[in-house]
Enzyme design. Sequence first.
Site, PDB file in Angstrom:
ATOM      1  N   HIS A 226      -7.358  77.525  39.644  1.00 14.74           N
ATOM      2  CA  HIS A 226      -6.645  77.592  38.346  1.00 14.74           C
ATOM      3  C   HIS A 226      -6.158  78.934  37.964  1.00 14.74           C
ATOM      4  O   HIS A 226      -5.882  79.239  36.856  1.00 14.74           O
ATOM      5  CB  HIS A 226      -7.507  77.012  37.197  1.00 14.74           C
ATOM      6  CG  HIS A 226      -7.662  75.615  37.425  1.00 14.74           C
ATOM      7  ND1 HIS A 226      -8.662  74.864  36.556  1.00 14.74           N
ATOM      8  CD2 HIS A 226      -7.036  74.439  37.941  1.00 14.74           C
ATOM      9  CE1 HIS A 226      -8.521  73.654  36.787  1.00 14.74           C
ATOM     10  NE2 HIS A 226      -7.454  73.297  37.662  1.00 14.74           N
TER      11      HIS A 226
ATOM     12  N   CYS B 137       5.533  86.965  36.785  1.00 14.53           N
ATOM     13  CA  CYS B 137       6.780  86.919  36.154  1.00 14.53           C
ATOM     14  C   CYS B 137       7.403  85.576  35.959  1.00 14.53           C
ATOM     15  O   CYS B 137       7.279  84.681  36.957  1.00 14.53           O
ATOM     16  CB  CYS B 137       7.718  87.731  36.721  1.00 14.53           C
ATOM     17  SG  CYS B 137       9.404  87.670  36.328  1.00 14.53           S
TER      18      CYS B 137
ATOM     19  N   GLY C  16     -21.399  72.677  37.659  1.00 12.17           N
ATOM     20  CA  GLY C  16     -21.188  73.209  36.127  1.00 12.17           C
ATOM     21  C   GLY C  16     -19.562  72.612  36.015  1.00 12.17           C
ATOM     22  O   GLY C  16     -18.794  73.298  35.473  1.00 12.17           O
ATOM     23  N   THR C  17     -19.537  71.250  36.264  1.00 13.91           N
ATOM     24  CA  THR C  17     -17.981  70.991  35.981  1.00 13.91           C
ATOM     25  C   THR C  17     -18.221  69.569  35.411  1.00 13.91           C
ATOM     26  O   THR C  17     -18.985  68.535  36.169  1.00 13.91           O
ATOM     27  CB  THR C  17     -16.984  71.062  37.134  1.00 13.91           C
ATOM     28  OG1 THR C  17     -15.580  70.428  36.642  1.00 13.91           O
ATOM     29  CG2 THR C  17     -17.595  70.424  38.297  1.00 13.91           C
TER      30      THR C  17
ATOM     31  N   LEU D 271     -25.595  70.660  33.780  1.00 12.15           N
ATOM     32  CA  LEU D 271     -26.609  70.637  32.681  1.00 12.15           C
ATOM     33  C   LEU D 271     -26.625  69.113  32.063  1.00 12.15           C
ATOM     34  O   LEU D 271     -27.794  68.689  31.788  1.00 12.15           O
ATOM     35  CB  LEU D 271     -25.803  71.447  31.289  1.00 12.15           C
ATOM     36  CG  LEU D 271     -26.913  71.934  30.454  1.00 12.15           C
ATOM     37  CD1 LEU D 271     -28.066  72.553  30.929  1.00 12.15           C
ATOM     38  CD2 LEU D 271     -26.134  72.960  29.447  1.00 12.15           C
TER      39      LEU D 271
HETATM   40  P1  NAD Z   1     -15.876  71.930  31.317  1.00  9.71           P
HETATM   41  O1  NAD Z   1     -16.043  72.841  30.005  1.00  9.71           O
HETATM   42  O2  NAD Z   1     -15.126  70.733  31.273  1.00  9.71           O
HETATM   43  O3  NAD Z   1     -17.266  71.521  31.598  1.00  9.71           O
HETATM   44  C1  NAD Z   1     -18.449  72.277  31.811  1.00  9.71           C
HETATM   45  C2  NAD Z   1     -19.483  71.611  32.480  1.00  9.71           C
HETATM   46  O4  NAD Z   1     -20.744  72.464  32.644  1.00  9.71           O
HETATM   47  C3  NAD Z   1     -20.140  70.435  31.366  1.00  9.71           C
HETATM   48  O5  NAD Z   1     -20.319  69.356  32.083  1.00  9.71           O
HETATM   49  C4  NAD Z   1     -21.532  71.080  31.031  1.00  9.71           C
HETATM   50  O6  NAD Z   1     -22.542  70.009  31.020  1.00  9.71           O
HETATM   51  C5  NAD Z   1     -21.840  72.025  32.168  1.00  9.71           C
HETATM   52  N1  NAD Z   1     -22.714  73.242  31.940  1.00  9.71           N
HETATM   53  C6  NAD Z   1     -22.890  74.050  30.910  1.00  9.71           C
HETATM   54  N2  NAD Z   1     -23.756  74.916  30.998  1.00  9.71           N
HETATM   55  C7  NAD Z   1     -24.161  74.810  32.184  1.00  9.71           C
HETATM   56  C8  NAD Z   1     -25.268  75.503  32.978  1.00  9.71           C
HETATM   57  N3  NAD Z   1     -25.645  76.551  32.495  1.00  9.71           N
HETATM   58  N4  NAD Z   1     -25.328  75.238  34.284  1.00  9.71           N
HETATM   59  C9  NAD Z   1     -24.741  74.143  34.724  1.00  9.71           C
HETATM   60  N5  NAD Z   1     -23.831  73.180  34.224  1.00  9.71           N
HETATM   61  C10 NAD Z   1     -23.677  73.525  33.041  1.00  9.71           C
HETATM   62  O7  NAD Z   1     -15.862  72.815  32.553  1.00  9.71           O
HETATM   63  P2  NAD Z   1     -14.433  72.555  33.680  1.00  9.71           P
HETATM   64  O8  NAD Z   1     -14.927  70.977  34.182  1.00  9.71           O
HETATM   65  O9  NAD Z   1     -14.759  73.579  34.694  1.00  9.71           O
HETATM   66  O10 NAD Z   1     -13.031  72.526  33.254  1.00  9.71           O
HETATM   67  C11 NAD Z   1     -12.795  73.159  32.081  1.00  9.71           C
HETATM   68  C12 NAD Z   1     -11.334  73.955  32.446  1.00  9.71           C
HETATM   69  O11 NAD Z   1     -11.443  74.871  31.551  1.00  9.71           O
HETATM   70  C13 NAD Z   1     -11.251  74.372  33.876  1.00  9.71           C
HETATM   71  O12 NAD Z   1     -10.015  74.152  34.337  1.00  9.71           O
HETATM   72  C14 NAD Z   1     -11.042  76.157  33.596  1.00  9.71           C
HETATM   73  O13 NAD Z   1      -9.889  76.715  34.275  1.00  9.71           O
HETATM   74  C15 NAD Z   1     -11.068  76.524  32.307  1.00  9.71           C
HETATM   75  N6  NAD Z   1     -12.194  77.007  31.591  1.00  9.71           N
HETATM   76  C16 NAD Z   1     -12.623  78.234  32.483  1.00  9.71           C
HETATM   77  C17 NAD Z   1     -13.519  79.113  31.865  1.00  9.71           C
HETATM   78  C18 NAD Z   1     -13.892  80.242  32.720  1.00  9.71           C
HETATM   79  O14 NAD Z   1     -13.152  80.611  33.899  1.00  9.71           O
HETATM   80  N7  NAD Z   1     -15.395  80.782  32.697  1.00  9.71           N
HETATM   81  C19 NAD Z   1     -14.102  79.236  30.707  1.00  9.71           C
HETATM   82  C20 NAD Z   1     -13.651  77.930  29.910  1.00  9.71           C
HETATM   83  C21 NAD Z   1     -12.709  77.196  30.260  1.00  9.71           C
HETATM   84 ZN    ZN Z   2      10.387  89.362  37.339  1.00 10.77          ZN
END
Ligand code: NAD
Ligand code: ZN
Length: 239
Positions: A115, A123, A182-183, A209
């Site tokens: 991502h 750009c 963590g997704t 989680l």
């Molecule tokens: P999500 O926010 O949809 O889900 C996060 C998951 O992590 C949940 O299921 C939750 O239960 C779990 N979780 C929370 N705390 C945890 C822990 N300590 N240990 C293990 N699991 C834990 O996230 P996603 O599925 O990655 O998708 C969200 C989108 O948001 C991604 O495409 C990303 O690009 C973007 N995003 C990125 C960040 C970052 O880079 N840190 C932060 C927020 C959103």
């Molecule tokens: Zn350019």
Amino acid sequence: MHTKYKFNPENKLVVLTGAGISAESGLKTFRDNNGLWENHNVEEVATPQGFRQNPKMVWRFYKDRYNQLKNVKPNPGHYALVDLENYLQDNFTLITQNVDGLHLVAGNKNVLEMHGSLRKSLCSKCNTYYDMESIDLDVPIPRCERCGGNLRPDVVWFGEIPYFLDEIELKLRSADFFMVVGTSGVVYPAAQFLQLAKIFGTNTIGINLAAPENVRLLDEFHRGKAGEILPQLVKLWTN
Ligand code: NAD
Ligand code: ZN
């Protein structure tokens, strides 16, 4: 802690991480916050339409996210994946949906940031990439040095095609193990990787989680915080 698996250095492992692995570093996930990303509506700050409508506001948001990273460090979950890569070497591939760059800061090398990254921009006219630290962030909308076009954050927004999809599919085809950490399993296409892995006959492991939506596709599921569980599991797997 119990696991039925043990790795040897010949095993090919693909790991997919999401916002949950960075939660213990202090970065908020957004599924846990009613679809809000740091109090912003995702449609406004994470879609091409949102950027077209209000590029200054979207830039302000990503400058804040980028500046926030200066006070954020990898946590034991990230470091456990570095240990795993040291053990498996080239047989280790890390795919991340995160844009925070913390896996690279922790020391992982074989990382596919599907991502994009908060630490880069590109750009929107000529596709030249820039490190955030090399551009002038004091102007409302940073410009391209080569063509004068508007720069945009190098983050894959909803409705855009993630990076490395072909490479990811190839990696999944040859993997012995596929692990998701963590997704929430609801953001496509990453959520589909688990289905693909099952079709390819890969062993699947999950750490989260809360039970993810696609928990039935996991051969082994560990419920809890990645920063607490991963270091223990990695020890058991590599001992
Ligand atoms: P999500 O926010 O949809 O889900 C996060 C998951 O992590 C949940 O299921 C939750 O239960 C779990 N979780 C929370 N705390 C945890 C822990 N300590 N240990 C293990 N699991 C834990 O996230 P996603 O599925 O990655 O998708 C969200 C989108 O948001 C991604 O495409 C990303 O690009 C973007 N995003 C990125 C960040 C970052 O880079 N840190 C932060 C927020 C959103
Ligand atoms: Zn350019």
